[in-house]
Design a protein around this motif. Structure first.
Motif, PDB file in Angstrom:
ATOM      1  N   LYS A 113     -33.906 -55.203  51.994  1.00  0.00           N
ATOM      2  CA  LYS A 113     -33.405 -56.359  52.755  1.00  0.00           C
ATOM      3  C   LYS A 113     -34.519 -57.039  53.533  1.00  0.00           C
ATOM      4  O   LYS A 113     -34.570 -58.261  53.620  1.00  0.00           O
ATOM      5  N   ILE A 114     -35.400 -56.239  54.125  1.00  0.00           N
ATOM      6  CA  ILE A 114     -36.490 -56.808  54.920  1.00  0.00           C
ATOM      7  C   ILE A 114     -37.447 -57.575  54.001  1.00  0.00           C
ATOM      8  O   ILE A 114     -37.826 -58.712  54.287  1.00  0.00           O
ATOM      9  N   ALA A 115     -37.807 -56.957  52.878  1.00  0.00           N
ATOM     10  CA  ALA A 115     -38.719 -57.618  51.934  1.00  0.00           C
ATOM     11  C   ALA A 115     -38.098 -58.914  51.421  1.00  0.00           C
ATOM     12  O   ALA A 115     -38.778 -59.935  51.286  1.00  0.00           O
ATOM     13  N   ALA A 116     -36.800 -58.877  51.160  1.00  0.00           N
ATOM     14  CA  ALA A 116     -36.109 -60.051  50.617  1.00  0.00           C
ATOM     15  C   ALA A 116     -36.191 -61.241  51.565  1.00  0.00           C
ATOM     16  O   ALA A 116     -36.288 -62.392  51.139  1.00  0.00           O
ATOM     17  N   LYS A 117     -36.164 -60.961  52.860  1.00  0.00           N
ATOM     18  CA  LYS A 117     -36.269 -62.025  53.872  1.00  0.00           C
ATOM     19  C   LYS A 117     -37.531 -62.853  53.688  1.00  0.00           C
ATOM     20  O   LYS A 117     -37.604 -64.015  54.074  1.00  0.00           O
ATOM     21  N   PHE A 118     -38.591 -62.198  53.147  1.00  0.00           N
ATOM     22  CA  PHE A 118     -39.878 -62.870  52.995  1.00  0.00           C
ATOM     23  C   PHE A 118     -40.213 -63.128  51.521  1.00  0.00           C
ATOM     24  O   PHE A 118     -41.376 -63.284  51.153  1.00  0.00           O
ATOM     25  N   GLY A 119     -39.162 -63.125  50.700  1.00  0.00           N
ATOM     26  CA  GLY A 119     -39.370 -63.448  49.295  1.00  0.00           C
ATOM     27  C   GLY A 119     -39.845 -62.281  48.444  1.00  0.00           C
ATOM     28  O   GLY A 119     -40.226 -62.463  47.293  1.00  0.00           O
ATOM     29  N   GLY A 120     -39.811 -61.066  49.001  1.00  0.00           N
ATOM     30  CA  GLY A 120     -40.232 -59.892  48.241  1.00  0.00           C
ATOM     31  C   GLY A 120     -39.051 -59.193  47.600  1.00  0.00           C
ATOM     32  O   GLY A 120     -37.929 -59.698  47.621  1.00  0.00           O
ATOM     33  N   GLY A 121     -39.294 -58.023  47.024  1.00  0.00           N
ATOM     34  CA  GLY A 121     -38.216 -57.305  46.358  1.00  0.00           C
ATOM     35  C   GLY A 121     -38.504 -55.829  46.252  1.00  0.00           C
ATOM     36  O   GLY A 121     -39.454 -55.329  46.850  1.00  0.00           O
ATOM     37  N   GLY A 122     -37.657 -55.149  45.501  1.00  0.00           N
ATOM     38  CA  GLY A 122     -37.849 -53.714  45.307  1.00  0.00           C
ATOM     39  C   GLY A 122     -36.545 -52.969  45.407  1.00  0.00           C
ATOM     40  O   GLY A 122     -35.509 -53.491  45.013  1.00  0.00           O
ATOM     41  N   HIS A 123     -36.626 -51.773  45.935  1.00  0.00           N
ATOM     42  CA  HIS A 123     -35.449 -50.919  46.068  1.00  0.00           C
ATOM     43  C   HIS A 123     -35.160 -50.672  47.543  1.00  0.00           C
ATOM     44  O   HIS A 123     -35.959 -51.030  48.398  1.00  0.00           O
ATOM     45  N   VAL A 124     -34.032 -50.020  47.800  1.00  0.00           N
ATOM     46  CA  VAL A 124     -33.638 -49.721  49.183  1.00  0.00           C
ATOM     47  C   VAL A 124     -34.719 -48.905  49.895  1.00  0.00           C
ATOM     48  O   VAL A 124     -35.043 -49.153  51.053  1.00  0.00           O
ATOM     49  N   LYS A 125     -35.317 -47.946  49.184  1.00  0.00           N
ATOM     50  CA  LYS A 125     -36.271 -47.027  49.832  1.00  0.00           C
ATOM     51  C   LYS A 125     -37.736 -47.445  49.650  1.00  0.00           C
ATOM     52  O   LYS A 125     -38.614 -46.898  50.305  1.00  0.00           O
ATOM     53  N   ALA A 126     -37.993 -48.385  48.736  1.00  0.00           N
ATOM     54  CA  ALA A 126     -39.381 -48.798  48.476  1.00  0.00           C
ATOM     55  C   ALA A 126     -39.378 -50.263  48.081  1.00  0.00           C
ATOM     56  O   ALA A 126     -38.746 -50.637  47.091  1.00  0.00           O
ATOM     57  N   ALA A 127     -40.081 -51.088  48.851  1.00  0.00           N
ATOM     58  CA  ALA A 127     -40.101 -52.516  48.538  1.00  0.00           C
ATOM     59  C   ALA A 127     -41.474 -53.076  48.850  1.00  0.00           C
ATOM     60  O   ALA A 127     -42.318 -52.403  49.452  1.00  0.00           O
ATOM     61  N   GLY A 128     -41.704 -54.316  48.426  1.00  0.00           N
ATOM     62  CA  GLY A 128     -42.994 -54.941  48.644  1.00  0.00           C
ATOM     63  C   GLY A 128     -42.865 -56.443  48.683  1.00  0.00           C
ATOM     64  O   GLY A 128     -41.816 -57.002  48.354  1.00  0.00           O
ATOM     65  N   CYS A 129     -43.954 -57.080  49.082  1.00  0.00           N
ATOM     66  CA  CYS A 129     -43.895 -58.511  49.342  1.00  0.00           C
ATOM     67  C   CYS A 129     -45.319 -59.038  49.445  1.00  0.00           C
ATOM     68  O   CYS A 129     -46.228 -58.321  49.859  1.00  0.00           O
ATOM     69  N   THR A 130     -45.536 -60.281  49.037  1.00  0.00           N
ATOM     70  CA  THR A 130     -46.834 -60.930  49.240  1.00  0.00           C
ATOM     71  C   THR A 130     -46.634 -62.136  50.152  1.00  0.00           C
ATOM     72  O   THR A 130     -45.774 -62.972  49.888  1.00  0.00           O
ATOM     73  N   MET A 131     -47.387 -62.191  51.238  1.00  0.00           N
ATOM     74  CA  MET A 131     -47.304 -63.304  52.184  1.00  0.00           C
ATOM     75  C   MET A 131     -48.536 -64.178  51.978  1.00  0.00           C
ATOM     76  O   MET A 131     -49.665 -63.706  52.168  1.00  0.00           O
ATOM     77  N   LYS A 132     -48.310 -65.437  51.599  1.00  0.00           N
ATOM     78  CA  LYS A 132     -49.451 -66.324  51.344  1.00  0.00           C
ATOM     79  C   LYS A 132     -49.711 -67.256  52.515  1.00  0.00           C
ATOM     80  O   LYS A 132     -48.776 -67.688  53.196  1.00  0.00           O
ATOM     81  N   GLY A 133     -50.978 -67.584  52.723  1.00  0.00           N
ATOM     82  CA  GLY A 133     -51.342 -68.563  53.733  1.00  0.00           C
ATOM     83  C   GLY A 133     -51.039 -68.155  55.160  1.00  0.00           C
ATOM     84  O   GLY A 133     -50.847 -69.001  56.027  1.00  0.00           O
ATOM     85  N   VAL A 134     -50.983 -66.861  55.406  1.00  0.00           N
ATOM     86  CA  VAL A 134     -50.795 -66.394  56.783  1.00  0.00           C
ATOM     87  C   VAL A 134     -51.904 -65.417  57.130  1.00  0.00           C
ATOM     88  O   VAL A 134     -52.495 -64.796  56.244  1.00  0.00           O
ATOM     89  N   SER A 135     -52.176 -65.303  58.419  1.00  0.00           N
ATOM     90  CA  SER A 135     -53.178 -64.324  58.845  1.00  0.00           C
ATOM     91  C   SER A 135     -52.533 -62.944  58.864  1.00  0.00           C
ATOM     92  O   SER A 135     -51.308 -62.804  58.854  1.00  0.00           O
TER      93      SER A 135
END
Lengths: 324, 324
Positions: free
Chosen positions: A285-307
């Motif tokens: 759910k947290i990753a999804a907020k920032f356009g990421g994905g994965g599973h309930v226990k393991a997720a990931g995300c790439t944030m572009k243009g931010v420090s």
């Protein structure tokens, strides 16, 4: 169109008369990909066949190289028009895109896998998403062929099973995986040698990077959130690469009371974020907020243009909120 | 006088008619001590008996406390003159000295263990040093009694087996251990919950100490020797205790190419030295040079009246020499 599995006997009867077999597996080979493909290849060779693993990757990860005793090749011409093309630990052509054309030159094609598969793409299938590892299924296939399993084949399949069950600690650890492992250790192979080579084979650079990341670890949200960052400067200081940051997120999740672990990985113009959950927390759910994905226990995300700091603050806030 | 084992049937026939049973295990309980003693106690209770684990220790290690759901006590008077006293994962009275007097008040005494035992000290024995874990033997005993194994008992015995086999990575991992584990997971207990509680339960202080020790790590002898130190100042800085330094020596042994790993632990007026070997190296010989002892792959030593630096230099030299 759903996949309808063939029986082990049917698949064995395809392989038994074959003289040449090409084995395929998924790109970015892990222990189960190497273990299941090389284990099958070794057993086929002991049956007198000409067999190779045609790798999608250019090379095998350092800690898995000891498993390849001449089974793997990147040479597409090692065998022309094999009697059988079989893919293990991969249940779609997209899992080995570069080799998919070669795969289909097999006179008969077979898929043996434990991943969820969308549609049939071979002449024969045995796909069981309920199985802990492809190496468990390859064990069943070898037994169905009546082929021997010696110490070498057993080491390979054991390496695969320990990889995908997290040394029999993940929730996919089931009776079939353990019975298979029991059958394998009967051959008397050196269990500890396999483990030492796979898991006690960390480069000094990777260890130094872990040390630095653990030093920077911050515990928040009343102990439920643990975060750290891997910066470009840290990579330089440790002589490490970003791939060496793998595993740090699981390490900090092991903190007592931690429910969410996050590692921020600073790249040029972007930040990769790895999230892990323990207990009831949901990082998907947290990753999804920032356009990421994965599973309930393991997720990931790439944030572009931010420090790094902006990305850190965003995730610290979102994770803290989700833990309230 | 060598120990002659009784059969499981004989031992089962002693326990089956018993109404009260006191279970004992070794001091400084590890996962196999807790798992085998609590697992047996739970099964005995489910057979309608009054049973307790009378602990030698005052308390159970943090990461193992979840295993004790009311089985363990430090109250010697919880049961008087039990029908049976049984010790598991302990094969001499010296393994639980404080409770040995109470043990012998049992009308019948039994020992079930996988350690080498020097002489008989009970009415009945089943001692098998070839077995991977006491929990494996307790599983056989429960089956011999015809008692049920539910999810709770299965979790306890699984915890014991994973402890003593290093999650099925040590060389003692055998067919019997894996078949037992397979029988246990059939109950459907949550394998991952057990692992998370045992292995993902690290105090922040312990993690910070590890980070500091890894930061100080030095690689010598062409990469074959890895050393680090844990100082009193580091303990203070991390809010940690010396017991939190456990595990660091295995961690640094996992460096690629390392054959010997050494951690120097600075105490008041002395230095504790932990040594581990990988591959062909022998750390027992090095420890013996300084009056220490242990096994080929794991040894230790206490150096009195020397500074940390003196102790470090002595071991660096001895280890380097042994690697030449």
């Amino acid at each position: 169109m759903a996949i309808i599995n063939n029986s082990w006997e049917e698949i064995a009867s395809v392989l038994k008369p074959a003289e040449t077999v090409l084995v395929f597996t998924h790109q970015k080979m892990d222990g189960d990909a190497v273990g299941s493909s090389c284990g099958l290849t070794r057993a086929l060779r002991q049956m007198g066949k000409t067999a190779y693993v045609l790798m999608e990757d250019d090379e095998i990860a350092d800690n898995l190289q000891f498993l390849d005793e001449g089974y793997c090749t990147t040479d597409e011409h090692v065998l022309e028009n094999p009697d059988v093309s079989i893919c293990v630990d991969a249940s779609a052509l997209s899992r080995f895109p570069k080799r998919s054309g070669k795969f289909t030159t097999g006179k008969t094609t077979v898929c043996v896998d434990h991943h969820l598969a969308e549609e049939p793409f071979c002449d024969y299938h045995y796909v069981d998403p309920g199985s802990a590892a492809a190496s468990v299924l390859v064990h069943h296939l070898i037994r169905a062929m009546g082929a021997p399993i010696d110490e070498g084949t057993a080491s390979l399949l054991y390496a695969g099973i320990t990889t995908d069950t997290g040394n029999f600690q993940y929730s996919n650890t089931d009776e079939d995986a353990l019975l298979t492992a029991a059958d394998l250790v009967k051959t008397g192979f050196d269990v500890n040698r396999v483990s030492v080579q796979m898991y006690e084979n960390v480069s000094p650079q990777k260890m130094r990077l872990k040390a630095a990341a653990l030093e920077n670890m911050q515990i928040m949200a009343g102990g439920k959130l643990v975060m750290t960052a891997v910066t470009q400067q840290m990579l330089k200081d440790c002589g490490a690469q970003m791939i060496d940051a793998e595993g740090i997120v699981s390490e900090i999740r092991s903190i007592r009371g931690a429910e969410i672990a996050i590692v921020m990985k600073e790249d040029i113009g972007k930040v990769f974020v790895s999230l892990r959950a323990k207990g009831d927390a949901d990082v998907q759910k947290i990753a999804a907020k920032f356009g990421g994905g994965g599973h309930v226990k393991a997720a990931g995300c790439t944030m572009k243009g931010v420090s790094l700091k902006e990305a850190w603050d965003s995730f610290a806030e979102a994770a803290s909120e989700s833990l309230e």
